[in-house]
Design an enzyme around this catalytic site. Structure first.
Site, PDB file in Angstrom:
ATOM      1  CG  PHE A 238      -2.033  -1.583  -3.913  1.00  0.00           C
ATOM      2  CD1 PHE A 238      -0.768  -1.913  -4.078  1.00  0.00           C
ATOM      3  CD2 PHE A 238      -2.850  -2.112  -5.018  1.00  0.00           C
ATOM      4  CE1 PHE A 238      -0.179  -2.709  -5.341  1.00  0.00           C
ATOM      5  CE2 PHE A 238      -2.408  -2.648  -5.896  1.00  0.00           C
ATOM      6  CZ  PHE A 238      -1.074  -3.276  -6.129  1.00  0.00           C
TER       7      PHE A 238
ATOM      8  N   GLY B 272       1.562  -9.286  -2.405  1.00  0.00           N
ATOM      9  CA  GLY B 272       2.595  -9.069  -3.586  1.00  0.00           C
ATOM     10  C   GLY B 272       3.920  -8.713  -3.331  1.00  0.00           C
TER      11      GLY B 272
ATOM     12  CB  ILE C 105      17.892  -5.214   1.288  1.00  0.00           C
ATOM     13  CG1 ILE C 105      18.029  -3.672   1.104  1.00  0.00           C
ATOM     14  CG2 ILE C 105      16.943  -5.862   0.351  1.00  0.00           C
ATOM     15  CD1 ILE C 105      16.791  -2.973   1.289  1.00  0.00           C
TER      16      ILE C 105
ATOM     17  CE  LYS D  25      15.735 -12.232  -9.050  1.00  0.00           C
ATOM     18  NZ  LYS D  25      15.838 -13.366 -10.042  1.00  0.00           N
ATOM     19  CB  THR D  26      10.777  -9.667  -3.309  1.00  0.00           C
ATOM     20  OG1 THR D  26      11.645  -9.138  -2.035  1.00  0.00           O
ATOM     21  CG2 THR D  26      10.675 -10.777  -3.776  1.00  0.00           C
TER      22      THR D  26
ATOM     23  CD  GLN E 127       7.428  -3.855  -0.868  1.00  0.00           C
ATOM     24  OE1 GLN E 127       8.385  -4.145  -0.406  1.00  0.00           O
ATOM     25  NE2 GLN E 127       6.456  -3.450  -0.204  1.00  0.00           N
TER      26      GLN E 127
ATOM     27  N   GLY F 209      10.841  -0.802   6.829  1.00  0.00           N
ATOM     28  CA  GLY F 209       9.641  -1.235   5.892  1.00  0.00           C
ATOM     29  C   GLY F 209      10.037  -0.360   4.691  1.00  0.00           C
TER      30      GLY F 209
ATOM     31  CD  GLU G 211       2.542   1.765   3.330  1.00  0.00           C
ATOM     32  OE1 GLU G 211       1.968   2.448   2.427  1.00  0.00           O
ATOM     33  OE2 GLU G 211       2.341   0.704   3.600  1.00  0.00           O
TER      34      GLU G 211
END
Lengths: 326, 745, 214
Positions: free
Chosen positions: B246, B473, B635, B639-640, B644, B708, B711
């Site tokens: 992070f 991650g 996207i 799933k990820t 997130q 992105g 964040e």
């Protein structure tokens, strides 16, 4: 961790003989608190006497009440059917404590013996009269959000962190202890002590003594609630917690037990509030008055001033919940 | 650009993580877990004072303790050439100064918990014990760790502040409706679950391999090259799996250099794993920041002025800045905006970017203030934001590359039942609890940097794609496999993405929500080029079925080159290689960000909605439901991506309700430097979270159309909670975290 | 390096041997120990031999079954179960996240119960059966909870995951997976900083509903 000796005595007598011989030795059972303290260098026993395999795990009903062996796991006690039905307050308190993993390790005796979680006690570079008598109390004028509002002294404002002990105090439990000469009983409320001039002494257990069991007398407290208020929803120590148990007949409180956690150096029994409620109607108004009585004499030290108001709200809420009014 | 290939029906809905099996079986190898022969263990000894000098260091007892190989400190440490860079031959050139603390460099103490020695022993237990035997005496100097006591020391950063004026400064004061308020974001600590760790192995006097926790293997390689004056080929950084970070692993920290020094000293591999307490002092944190916001608006809710100022802090030995006030310059259409940003140097370690970085701090203030203004104006908070919607970038006067923020407001509001609520504060109850709804906006730049990827198509029909990145991650491998699968026309299970080593083609550091955009572009371009080569080879093959066809007439699908005009006419990739007698086909390319970033303003957006309960007398807050809607472009990995967003909200719940690093200023020392006292959310704190995506491509940023996400998942979230708490209770909490004492006091 | 047969844990409460060991360790050099164990010390010419003596006295025998394999190991009493697994048995699937029982990353099963291996001294697990994440799958066939974690994406970085999965298996076995709320409470001893909690809850609910044998 310093190197230490480790022995595993075969029976209770061998364990008691071993501790009698060596003042620097300590019993270890679950280890959840002691190993942590040893890692931090807060305590450094030269010898560990592992009592984990002694046959002191039984939970059984007797004519004197419920006997719980000192080595019964917190999880086993919480899950026990008799405990869940007849001593629900205890089960609730145990579930409110720690995590499932820690409850699977921690024993009843170890829970009673656990040390404070005061950050100044844990950090060996800080002053702490409990860890190092005479070094001062770091928390008194330091960060004391978690600290005591009742029964503290200028020498120590730490709190006892247990949930289970709060319930056992309210349930008038007795602690059974043995040494290699014999056995004695200590009422739960007299086991832990207030810091006074000797915060280094948590309780009245003597050197060479081992907690072997607790006994909880039968009760008719069919309404109970253990309310724990903390900084997150689970897996955190109490800001304040309340053990409330009521016997209600014809709308009146026939018997009432109230104790708090997270507010004092020992589980804090609210005897004046209990006296006030006894015989009175189980109403929210009376509960609120009891809460006001309970917080008389409470004293904050800065960061923990809010606990006084919180304690009062929590007592009312716990009583309401116990009586089925919330 | 504009090749939005995921518009096809082949979009992989809910592809499992490609490294899922390794993670659920415990075989995924994190930094401290690499088997290295002759391994020894390093344990840090850290200062117990906050400022001053080491007067004496007694290491005798430690050195004599069983199994101890060395005790290293400023007294006997090997020199780090990079700490004292030689003067460049060219006088005009500045020497490359070392950033950050120089470990074991001198007797000077800059902060409490600073490493003063490292003990190396043959077992972990022996090293740990011996470390307790090192005794230091200090000459103490008065220290400053208290932000508020030093607020007068605040000054513009040497590297340039964030002073900005558009239109008229402080115009908000003249508006018919005004609001001025101060907001506090406390110290927050990244606390990834994996402790920072490194195994340092000197293969030769001038050659090193480190297994390290880092978000950027190439960055770490550069740092080590600089520190030890080594050529690139002599430094290898391996970081196969990263257990969260992070931001905490965005740079090289003192413990990493300490381990390398120790390994040099004992001439054996050294493993050094930080303790959780070190995680508070040695690997950065979100800096304490006080912000003031002034808002002015017309009666009908048009913003006429925004003033946003921030005072933050850095260490005494290094300057750290972040963009806390930046969001106010462009998030809303407002003619008059001014900002400023100042720093206080304190005797604490240097802060670093923590998820959402400055924007998370800034959005908490701005989005709380907007909410406060909405009540003053009696306009719904969503409506107020729509009335000030910026259709173009008011800061740069450029069009947005894409902006679907309105859609986020709409999707989120509908899902949570926003417009069904009673808008009045303290008006709603449920099961004896006060009910609150709150919302907020989050925004973060959509970036693309340079990256190199290599693709190798093998004769067995599989594709390997490589780049020197790490994955802390978010699922970089999974996303890259998805991108490669689409671009190369091969099923996922035939593609392997290799990462986690500095010896691979140079990839980006994972940070700033730019990995998918940056690396994805490289992977996409490499894969497209490989298909072009396959098409050419297919046409020139001896048995080519594509008589007289041109490359434009060919397509790729499922491992085959095929004729667009007749898709039954095809040739498999494997056959193409066989016909040309090629064992494999390889292509490597550096992909560069285009000129589009100069022509468009590029941002990702999020809108967070929170429903919560507040207990009326105890003040206990329970979050009941969260809906987060994101405009993160197209996207790439459904799933990820969802995970997130959920994860960012969870971090946001911590920021909003529980997280605060506390220093006892008398000692300059953290008093909650562990996971029992520094409360990160546990499972019971986190309710159902719905993550929604607009899922429309950005036409300019990169070939995937992806923006992105890491964040924006967190940015702004804390304000939605503060706003919901206000709606529930009528009480406005402006200093995080919103603990129950602030509610009942 | 330790070729001599180490001592067994004292079963009778007699600590005669331990007392002399204690005294021995208090002496800083092997020469000074000559009066206690002359035959050993005569060879103690260099630090290596000194080390061997220290090893000999510091280590104890531990009989433990890990993932179905019975082992007899020599461990120092101060070695935690977590460090034994990770550093000596190289079973690094079990993670160290805090080392103080505050995160759950080190969760393993001891005699079928989930515990924090960081707060358990290895030697305290004499005779116990330990199951780690490496011992959960049946060969190539993943445990249903492992499968469900992949399906529901119950992790991001994967560091807390082994602990979460070991805990989740117990949560179901203990009968505490009857509702989302109950799962959240009984999984709160496992911190996930990436924030995969809702997916973890979904994964556990899925396995519970499926009624598979866990």
């Amino acid at each position: 961790m310093i190197p230490f000796e480790y022995i595993r005595p075969s029976g209770q007598k061998a364990a008691l003989d071993a501790i009698a011989k060596d003042a620097s030795a300590q019993f270890i059972a679950g280890g959840t608190n002691l190993v942590d303290l040893m890692k931090k260098g807060v305590v450094s026993p030269q010898k560990l006497i592992d009592i984990g395999k002694l046959p002191l795990k039984e939970i059984k009903e007797a004519n004197t009440g419920l006997h719980i062996g000192a080595l019964a796991l917190n999880s086993d006690v919480a899950e026990n059917e008799i405990v869940k039905t007849k001593y629900s307050l205890l089960s609730q308190a145990l579930y409110a404590g720690a995590s499932a993993q820690l409850r699977n390790m921690a024993t009843v005796g170890g829970n009673i013996m656990q040390r404070t979680r005061c950050t100044y006690f844990y950090d060996t570079t800080m002053p702490c009269n409990k860890r190092k008598p005479g070094s001062g109390c770091g928390a008194l004028k330091g960060y004391n959000r978690m600290h005591a509002i009742f029964g503290a002294s200028e020498n120590c404002i730490a709190v006892h962190p247990s949930d289970m002990c709060v319930a056992l105090t309210a349930l008038n439990a007795t602690i059974l202890v043995s040494n290699n000469k014999g056995e004695r009983k200590i009422p739960f409320g007299e086991f832990h002590r207030l810091p006074g001039d000797h915060p280094e002494t948590d309780n009245t257990l003597q050197k060479g003594e081992l907690i072997t069991a607790i006994i909880i007398p039968e009760n008719n407290l069919q309404h109970s609630c253990y309310l724990k208020i903390r900084d997150r929803a689970s897996y955190a120590f109490a800001l304040v917690s309340v053990a409330a148990a009521l016997e209600i007949a014809d709308g009146k409180t026939k018997d009432v037990r109230l104790a708090m956690g997270g507010v004092a150096h020992k589980p804090w029994r609210l005897t004046d509030a209990e006296k006030f409620l006894k015989g009175k109607p189980a109403t929210e108004n009376n509960f609120q008055q009891a809460a006001q009585i309970a917080i008389k004499g409470a004293k904050g030290y800065g960061n923990n001033n809010f606990k006084i108001k919180l304690a009062s709200a929590a007592i009312t809420e716990a009583l309401n919940k116990a009586a089925g009014k919330a | 650009m504009g090749n939005h290939f995921f518009d096809k029906a082949t979009m992989p809905a809910g592809q499992d993580r490609v490294d899922g099996r390794a993670k659920v079986t415990g075989t995924a190898r994190f930094a401290a877990e690499h088997p290295v022969p002759e391994l020894t263990y390093g344990v840090l000894v850290c200062s117990t004072i906050t400022k001053g000098h080491i007067k004496s260091l007694d290491t005798k007892a430690a050195e004599k303790a069983a199994g101890v190989l060395a005790v290293l400190s400023h007294l006997n440490s090997p020199k780090v050439p990079g700490f004292d860079p030689p003067k460049p031959a060219n006088k005009d050139e500045k020497p490359r100064a070392w950033d950050g603390l120089k470990v074991f460099y001198s007797d000077k103490i800059y902060f409490n918990g600073q490493p003063i020695a490292v003990v190396v022993a043959d077992t972990y237990e022996r090293a740990l014990y011996a470390a307790t035997l090192v005794k230091a005496e200090y000459i103490k100097e008065p220290h400053q760790t208290d932000f508020n006591a030093n607020i007068k020391q605040a000054a513009s950063p040497k590297g340039g502040g964030d002073d900005y004026t558009r239109g008229e400064a402080n115009a908000w004061k003249k508006a018919p409706v005004t609001l001025e308020a101060e907001y506090i974001v406390p110290f927050e600590v990244h606390n990834p679950m994996e402790l920072h760790a490194i195994i340092a192995v000197w293969e030769a006097e001038d050659k090193i391999t480190v297994y390290d926790k880092t978000q950027g293997p190439k960055d770490t390689q550069q740092s080590i090259m600089q520190a030890f004056n080594l050529p690139e080929k002599n430094v290898q950084v391996v970081t196969e799996y990263v257990g969260g970070a992070f931001g905490s692993a965005l740079r090289t920290w003192p413990h990493e250099i300490a381990a390398m020094l120790a390994a040099k000293k004992v001439n054996k591999p050294v493993k050094l794993v930080l303790g959780r307490d070190n995680m508070f002092t040695l690997v950065g944190y979100r800096p304490y920041t006080i912000q003031k916001i002034g808002l002015g608006a017309t009666e009908d809710g048009k913003l006429t002025g925004i003033t946003h100022t921030a005072i933050s802090q850095t260490s005494s030995y290094e300057e750290f800045t972040e963009g806390a006030v930046g969001v106010s310059k462009f998030l809303y259409a407002c003619p008059n905006v001014n900002t400023s940003y100042k720093l206080i140097p304190l005797d604490i370690g240097t802060p670093t970017w923590m998820r959402g970085p400055g924007e998370a701090t800034g959005c908490f203030a701005l989005e709380s203030a907007l909410d406060e203004l909405s009540y003053k104006l009696n306009i719904d908070p969503v409506e107020l934001r729509l009335r000030n919607y910026a259709e173009t970038d008011p800061q740069r006067n450029l069009p947005w590359s894409s902006k679907y923020l309105k859609e986020c407001y709409q999707m989120g509001a509908e899902k949570i039942g926003w417009f069904q609520r009673n808008r009045n504060p303290r008006s709603m109850q449920e099961d004896g609890m006060l009910v609150g709804y709150g919302m907020s906006t989050g925004v973060f730049g959509a970036f693309r940097w340079n990256a190199t990827a290599k693709g190798i198509f093998h004769a067995d029909g599989t594709l390997t794609v490589q780049s020197a990145v790490s994955d802390m991650g978010p699922g970089t491998s999974t996303s890259m496999v998805n991108i490669a699968s689409e671009a190369f026309g091969l099923p996922h299970d035939k593609i392997k993405f290799e990462l986690g080593s500095s010896s691979l083609p140079p990839g980006p550091t994972q940070g700033g929500s730019g990995t998918t955009s940056t690396l994805g572009s490289a992977v996409h371009e490499v894969c497209v080029e490989l298909t072009n080569q396959l098409k050419q080879l297919a046409l020139s093959a001896g048995n080519s079925p594509f008589k007289n066809a041109k490359p434009e007439g060919l397509a790729v699908e499922n491992g085959n080159v095929l004729l667009v005009a007749d898709r039954n006419i095809k040739m498999s990739y494997v056959d193409i290689l066989k016909q040309h007698n090629k064992p494999e086909l390889e292509f490597m390319k550096e992909s560069n960000a285009g000129e589009e970033q100069k022509k468009y303003s590029m941002y990702s957006y999020s809108v967070h909605f929170t429903k919560l309960h507040v207990h009326p007398s105890t003040g206990v807050i329970t979050i009941k439901k969260v809906v987060t809607a994101g405009d993160a472009g197209k996207i790439v990995s459904e799933k990820t991506a969802r995970s997130q967003m959920i994860g960012g909200v969870t971090g946001g719940i911590g920021m909003a309700l529980t997280e605060e690093g506390i220093i006892d200023h008398r000692y300059g020392r953290y008093v909650n430097n562990n996971l029992a006292d520094y409360h990160v959310p546990v499972n019971a704190d986190v309710p159902e979270i719905e993550a929604l995506f607009v899922n429309r491509p950005d036409p300019y940023l990169n070939p995937m159309g992806a923006k992105g996400m890491g964040e924006i998942a967190l940015i702004g979230y804390a304000a939605s909670v503060a706003n919901a708490v206000y709606h529930a209770t009528g009480k406005r909490i402006r200093d995080l975290p919103i603990t129950l004492d602030k509610i009942i006091s | 390096m330790n070729t001599q047969k180490p001592r067994q844990a004292s079963e009778n409460g007699s600590d005669g041997f331990n007392a002399s060991r204690r005294d021995f360790l208090k002496l800083s050099s092997a020469v000074a120990a000559a009066s206690i164990t002359p035959s050993v010390v005569t060879k103690a010419a260099d630090k290596k031999v000194d080390e061997r003596i220290a090893d000999y006295f510091e280590k104890m025998t531990l009989n433990i079954e890990v993932n179905g394999t019975a082992q007899q190991l020599q461990v120092e009493p101060r070695v935690t179960l977590l460090d034994l697994l990770r550093e000596q048995l190289h079973l690094t699937g079990t993670k160290k996240g805090c080392d103080h029982g505050q995160c759950g990353a080190c969760t393993v099963h001891a005699d079928g119960k989930r515990i924090n291996s960081c707060l358990s001294l290895a030697i305290m697990n004499e005779g116990k059966k330990i199951t780690t994440i490496e011992g959960l799958a049946k060969g190539e066939e993943l445990h249903p909870v492992q499968q469900a974690f992949i399906k529901h994406d119950g992790f991001q970085c994967g560091y807390c995951t082994p602990g979460q999965i070991m805990s989740a298996v117990s949560c179901i076995r203990e009968g505490h997976a009857n509702s989302a709320g109950e799962i959240r409470e009984f999984m709160s001893g496992n911190i996930c900083r990436c924030g995969a909690y809702p997916n973890i809850v979904d994964a556990i609910m899925d396995v519970k509903k499926g009624g598979q044998d866990v």
